[in-house]
Design a protein around this motif. Structure first.
Motif, PDB file in Angstrom:
ATOM      1  N   TYR A  86       0.014  -9.279  15.333  1.00  0.00           N
ATOM      2  CA  TYR A  86      -0.230  -9.347  13.888  1.00  0.00           C
ATOM      3  C   TYR A  86       0.143  -8.021  13.248  1.00  0.00           C
ATOM      4  O   TYR A  86       0.394  -7.014  13.930  1.00  0.00           O
ATOM      5  N   MET A  87       0.195  -8.026  11.918  1.00  0.00           N
ATOM      6  CA  MET A  87       0.384  -6.788  11.162  1.00  0.00           C
ATOM      7  C   MET A  87      -0.790  -6.630  10.209  1.00  0.00           C
ATOM      8  O   MET A  87      -1.391  -7.624   9.774  1.00  0.00           O
ATOM      9  N   VAL A  88      -1.140  -5.401   9.919  1.00  0.00           N
ATOM     10  CA  VAL A  88      -2.220  -5.101   8.988  1.00  0.00           C
ATOM     11  C   VAL A  88      -1.605  -4.451   7.756  1.00  0.00           C
ATOM     12  O   VAL A  88      -0.961  -3.400   7.859  1.00  0.00           O
ATOM     13  N   VAL A  89      -1.790  -5.080   6.613  1.00  0.00           N
ATOM     14  CA  VAL A  89      -1.261  -4.579   5.353  1.00  0.00           C
ATOM     15  C   VAL A  89      -2.377  -3.814   4.639  1.00  0.00           C
ATOM     16  O   VAL A  89      -3.543  -4.229   4.666  1.00  0.00           O
ATOM     17  N   ASN A  90      -2.032  -2.702   3.997  1.00  0.00           N
ATOM     18  CA  ASN A  90      -3.013  -1.800   3.385  1.00  0.00           C
ATOM     19  C   ASN A  90      -4.054  -1.354   4.417  1.00  0.00           C
ATOM     20  O   ASN A  90      -5.267  -1.520   4.225  1.00  0.00           O
ATOM     21  N   PRO A  91      -3.592  -0.777   5.527  1.00  0.00           N
ATOM     22  CA  PRO A  91      -4.548  -0.436   6.590  1.00  0.00           C
ATOM     23  C   PRO A  91      -5.369   0.804   6.248  1.00  0.00           C
ATOM     24  O   PRO A  91      -4.915   1.701   5.526  1.00  0.00           O
ATOM     25  N   SER A  92      -6.571   0.827   6.758  1.00  0.00           N
ATOM     26  CA  SER A  92      -7.325   2.073   6.788  1.00  0.00           C
ATOM     27  C   SER A  92      -6.977   2.748   8.112  1.00  0.00           C
ATOM     28  O   SER A  92      -6.522   2.103   9.052  1.00  0.00           O
ATOM     29  N   TRP A  93      -7.192   4.063   8.156  1.00  0.00           N
ATOM     30  CA  TRP A  93      -6.878   4.799   9.388  1.00  0.00           C
ATOM     31  C   TRP A  93      -8.159   5.307  10.008  1.00  0.00           C
ATOM     32  O   TRP A  93      -8.861   6.135   9.428  1.00  0.00           O
ATOM     33  N   SER A  94      -8.467   4.762  11.161  1.00  0.00           N
ATOM     34  CA  SER A  94      -9.587   5.288  11.937  1.00  0.00           C
ATOM     35  C   SER A  94      -9.048   6.426  12.789  1.00  0.00           C
ATOM     36  O   SER A  94      -8.281   6.203  13.739  1.00  0.00           O
TER      37      SER A  94
ATOM     38  N   PHE B  19       4.653 -11.077   2.100  1.00  0.00           N
ATOM     39  CA  PHE B  19       4.206  -9.712   2.380  1.00  0.00           C
ATOM     40  C   PHE B  19       3.757  -9.009   1.105  1.00  0.00           C
ATOM     41  O   PHE B  19       2.697  -8.373   1.071  1.00  0.00           O
ATOM     42  N   GLN B  20       4.551  -9.130   0.050  1.00  0.00           N
ATOM     43  CA  GLN B  20       4.254  -8.416  -1.188  1.00  0.00           C
ATOM     44  C   GLN B  20       2.959  -8.916  -1.839  1.00  0.00           C
ATOM     45  O   GLN B  20       2.221  -8.129  -2.449  1.00  0.00           O
ATOM     46  N   SER B  21       2.671 -10.206  -1.714  1.00  0.00           N
ATOM     47  CA  SER B  21       1.437 -10.723  -2.306  1.00  0.00           C
ATOM     48  C   SER B  21       0.214 -10.108  -1.646  1.00  0.00           C
ATOM     49  O   SER B  21      -0.789  -9.806  -2.309  1.00  0.00           O
ATOM     50  N   VAL B  22       0.280  -9.915  -0.343  1.00  0.00           N
ATOM     51  CA  VAL B  22      -0.829  -9.271   0.368  1.00  0.00           C
ATOM     52  C   VAL B  22      -0.878  -7.784   0.034  1.00  0.00           C
ATOM     53  O   VAL B  22      -1.954  -7.212  -0.187  1.00  0.00           O
ATOM     54  N   LEU B  23       0.279  -7.155  -0.039  1.00  0.00           N
ATOM     55  CA  LEU B  23       0.339  -5.736  -0.343  1.00  0.00           C
ATOM     56  C   LEU B  23      -0.255  -5.434  -1.719  1.00  0.00           C
ATOM     57  O   LEU B  23      -1.042  -4.483  -1.882  1.00  0.00           O
ATOM     58  N   LYS B  24       0.088  -6.256  -2.699  1.00  0.00           N
ATOM     59  CA  LYS B  24      -0.355  -5.996  -4.070  1.00  0.00           C
ATOM     60  C   LYS B  24      -1.846  -6.196  -4.261  1.00  0.00           C
ATOM     61  O   LYS B  24      -2.416  -5.721  -5.244  1.00  0.00           O
ATOM     62  N   SER B  25      -2.482  -6.877  -3.325  1.00  0.00           N
ATOM     63  CA  SER B  25      -3.933  -7.058  -3.436  1.00  0.00           C
ATOM     64  C   SER B  25      -4.670  -5.725  -3.279  1.00  0.00           C
ATOM     65  O   SER B  25      -5.801  -5.575  -3.746  1.00  0.00           O
TER      66      SER B  25
ATOM     67  N   ARG C 273      -6.076  -4.697  -0.797  1.00  0.00           N
ATOM     68  CA  ARG C 273      -7.127  -4.831   0.214  1.00  0.00           C
ATOM     69  C   ARG C 273      -6.516  -4.871   1.617  1.00  0.00           C
ATOM     70  O   ARG C 273      -5.403  -5.357   1.823  1.00  0.00           O
ATOM     71  N   GLU C 274      -7.282  -4.372   2.552  1.00  0.00           N
ATOM     72  CA  GLU C 274      -6.836  -4.401   3.947  1.00  0.00           C
ATOM     73  C   GLU C 274      -6.893  -5.840   4.457  1.00  0.00           C
ATOM     74  O   GLU C 274      -7.957  -6.466   4.478  1.00  0.00           O
ATOM     75  N   GLN C 275      -5.731  -6.366   4.845  1.00  0.00           N
ATOM     76  CA  GLN C 275      -5.655  -7.746   5.318  1.00  0.00           C
ATOM     77  C   GLN C 275      -4.664  -7.832   6.480  1.00  0.00           C
ATOM     78  O   GLN C 275      -3.698  -7.058   6.551  1.00  0.00           O
ATOM     79  N   SER C 276      -4.898  -8.806   7.339  1.00  0.00           N
ATOM     80  CA  SER C 276      -4.007  -9.031   8.479  1.00  0.00           C
ATOM     81  C   SER C 276      -3.138 -10.268   8.237  1.00  0.00           C
ATOM     82  O   SER C 276      -3.584 -11.246   7.632  1.00  0.00           O
ATOM     83  N   ILE C 277      -1.909 -10.209   8.720  1.00  0.00           N
ATOM     84  CA  ILE C 277      -1.020 -11.366   8.743  1.00  0.00           C
ATOM     85  C   ILE C 277      -0.685 -11.632  10.203  1.00  0.00           C
ATOM     86  O   ILE C 277      -0.062 -10.800  10.871  1.00  0.00           O
ATOM     87  N   LYS C 278      -1.116 -12.768  10.698  1.00  0.00           N
ATOM     88  CA  LYS C 278      -0.859 -13.102  12.102  1.00  0.00           C
ATOM     89  C   LYS C 278       0.578 -13.565  12.285  1.00  0.00           C
ATOM     90  O   LYS C 278       1.149 -14.233  11.423  1.00  0.00           O
ATOM     91  N   LEU C 279       1.146 -13.204  13.406  1.00  0.00           N
ATOM     92  CA  LEU C 279       2.450 -13.721  13.784  1.00  0.00           C
ATOM     93  C   LEU C 279       2.234 -15.027  14.535  1.00  0.00           C
ATOM     94  O   LEU C 279       1.545 -15.049  15.570  1.00  0.00           O
ATOM     95  N   GLU C 280       2.777 -16.103  14.012  1.00  0.00           N
ATOM     96  CA  GLU C 280       2.563 -17.407  14.635  1.00  0.00           C
ATOM     97  C   GLU C 280       3.105 -17.435  16.062  1.00  0.00           C
ATOM     98  O   GLU C 280       2.544 -18.096  16.936  1.00  0.00           O
TER      99      GLU C 280
END
Length: 531
Positions: A336-344, A467-473, A475-482
């Motif tokens: 998966y990819m994480v869009v707008n990630p926080s960094w731990s 991708f852009q719709s998630v980015l523009k939110s 918020r940190e969100q994941s997109i799973k690779l099918e």
């Protein structure tokens, strides 16, 4: 029991003792010298001892009707040097000489066992590599595709041995191209190499002896056709550019210091890179995936490969060449990819880099949040940083999603024990450097959005919009690779390009030097002297 058997019983190998014990007393004199010697010769190797015991110590290589099988094995072993393998471990020439010199049943029996051991060693070395990578460098964390001894021996007995031996080497096209490069380099070395190193750096448009030396070097290395020109003209400049592209340099056609240094690397050193690359290909003798991601650390690139063809490439930044920050080598699957990630922030960075700063100034690194073990943000003013050490610091640090986040705006995850992933970065200028080893171990991508679009195109008609719709939110969100995508983090200093042309890169971590030395210790002979 006859006295001579009783007096020697303690000295008998277990295999022979069991063979005698299993036979009726009246049958013991019928045990052939051949079978006895096979049992003795195989006794120290459990695999061989068990194999021959099941065969009642009958031969598979040295019987009168085994000529074809024997010729197939010896023929394969005779080509071991082409693969850069340790020839003396299974020397076809020595085996053939022993066969011709055999006079007794004992000679034939000892040769029988030697040939079976040679088959096993050769099969394992060619299929999976001569070395255990982790023993050479702990950051090469590959699980090798090992063959089972029983499988190899079963085919030797009853299978198509020629087809099996022909299938052992890696099937990746790069392997055959590396063998071709190895043989060509050995011939070049035998002819005297590429001539004298360059001692000066002529500039485009100049003429004279320095240009002639450059011209002759380019001709010898195969980047320029035969020429009588003494001028640094467009033809020579284009040849320099071809050399630079093949060595990961800035391709401007100017013989600068780094280009001269790479051009002066002798063929003997390039051959070392090829020998190591052959071994690395054997470690990767696996199904790599119809679609996979290929990150060659020495090339500072990440590529998407579809059905053997490159469909996307971007520049990359890898780990610094310091302990604990070098990017490891391994294969995994991107999930998966994480869009707008926080960094731990990794614990090592928190305690080694930020804690000393916080002790001097509690407001240092203000872009990072201090969090407790339950993930709650803690007021910096309430913490006495001075009383903590790297061992007992009870807090963690986290950076919220933002344009300035250390991970940028997207990270690509293939969960692994080393916490390595691919990600964006706000530090874009580093991608213009020739050598790009600046991270703490993860791989930064120069074009992360385009990389994401290429991955999502396999599951969406509008990957950019998704991708852009998630980015523009924000918020940190994941997109799973099918479909999970295999990821291979590799380290090749010698590799063929799309048209088979050889490429060479610097050994930035010194891993290849260690592997080469280990290969030499294992019996691989350098410089084409393996025959």
């Amino acid at each position: 029991m006859p006295r001579f058997l009783r007096s020697r019983r303690k000295a008998m190998p277990c295999a022979l003792a069991l063979m005698l014990a299993a036979s009726p007393l009246s049958a013991q004199p019928q045990i052939s010298p051949f079978a006895q010697t096979v049992a003795i010769a195989a006794a120290k190797d459990d695999t061989l001892a068990g194999f021959y015991a099941k065969r009642n110590y009958q031969p598979i290589w040295t019987a009168p009707d085994s000529a074809e099988r024997r010729a197939i094995l010896l023929g394969a072993l005779s080509r071991a040097a082409d693969h850069g393998l340790p020839v003396q471990r299974y020397d076809a020439r020595a085996l053939a000489e022993a066969l011709r010199a055999a006079r007794t049943e004992g000679d034939r029996a000892r040769l029988e066992v030697r040939m079976t051991r040679a088959l096993l060693d050769y099969a394992h070395d060619l299929h999976s590599g001569v070395l255990e990578p982790r023993k050479v460098d702990s950051t090469i964390v590959r699980t090798l595709p090992r063959l089972e001894d029983a499988q190899v021996l079963g085919i030797a007995e009853h299978g198509d041995l020629a087809a099996f031996l022909g299938s052992l080497a890696p099937g990746a096209p790069a392997y055959a191209q590396l063998i071709k490069a190895k043989i060509g380099m050995e011939r070049q070395i035998a002819r005297g190499g590429w001539g004298s190193p360059l001692t000066s750096r002529p500039k485009p448009g100049s003429s004279g002896d320095a240009v002639v030396a450059l011209r002759d070097r380019l001709v010898a290395m195969g980047y320029l056709s035969l020429s009588a020109s003494r001028d640094y003209d467009a033809e020579i400049q284009q040849a320099v550019q071809r050399f630079q592209l093949a060595h990961g340099l800035n391709a401007d056609g100017i013989l600068d210091e780094s280009t001269q240094a790479e051009m002066n690397v002798p063929p003997e050193e390039r051959l070392k890179s090829v020998l190591v690359a052959l071994e690395r290909e054997r470690w990767l003798n696996i199904e790599r995936g119809r679609r996979h991601i290929w990150v060659n650390q020495t090339d500072f690139t990440a590529r998407i490969i579809d059905d053997g063809k490159e469909t996307f490439v971007t520049r990359a930044v890898i780990g610094k060449n310091v302990p604990d920050q070098r990017t490891p080598e391994f294969s995994d699957e991107m999930e998966y990819m994480v869009v707008n990630p926080s960094w731990s922030v990794p614990r090592s960075i928190t305690t080694k880099e930020y804690l000393p700063l916080l002790k001097k100034n509690p407001n240092a690194a203000g872009h990072l949040k201090i969090v407790d073990s339950r993930g709650r943000v803690v007021d910096r003013g309430s913490i006495n940083f001075g009383k903590y050490t790297a061992a007992n610091f009870p807090f963690a640090m986290r950076q919220p999603p933002s344009d300035g986040n250390a991970l940028g705006l997207v990270k690509f995850m293939f969960p692994n024990q080393w916490n390595i992933y691919l990600h964006d970065t706000p530090s874009k200028s580093l991608f213009q450097r020739e050598v790009r080893a600046f991270s703490h171990g993860c791989v930064r991508l120069g074009q992360p959005f385009d990389f994401a679009y290429a991955l999502l195109a396999a599951q969406s008609d509008d990957p950019v919009g998704l991708f852009q719709s998630v980015l523009k939110s924000g918020r940190e969100q994941s997109i799973k690779l099918e479909q999970h995508v295999p990821v291979h983090l590799v380290y090749f200093t010698a590799f063929p390009g799309p048209k088979g042309e050889m490429n060479y890169r610097r050994d930035i971590y010194g891993r290849d030097a260690a592997i080469y030395n280990a290969l030499i210790s294992a019996g691989v002979a350098p410089g084409g002297q393996q025959g």
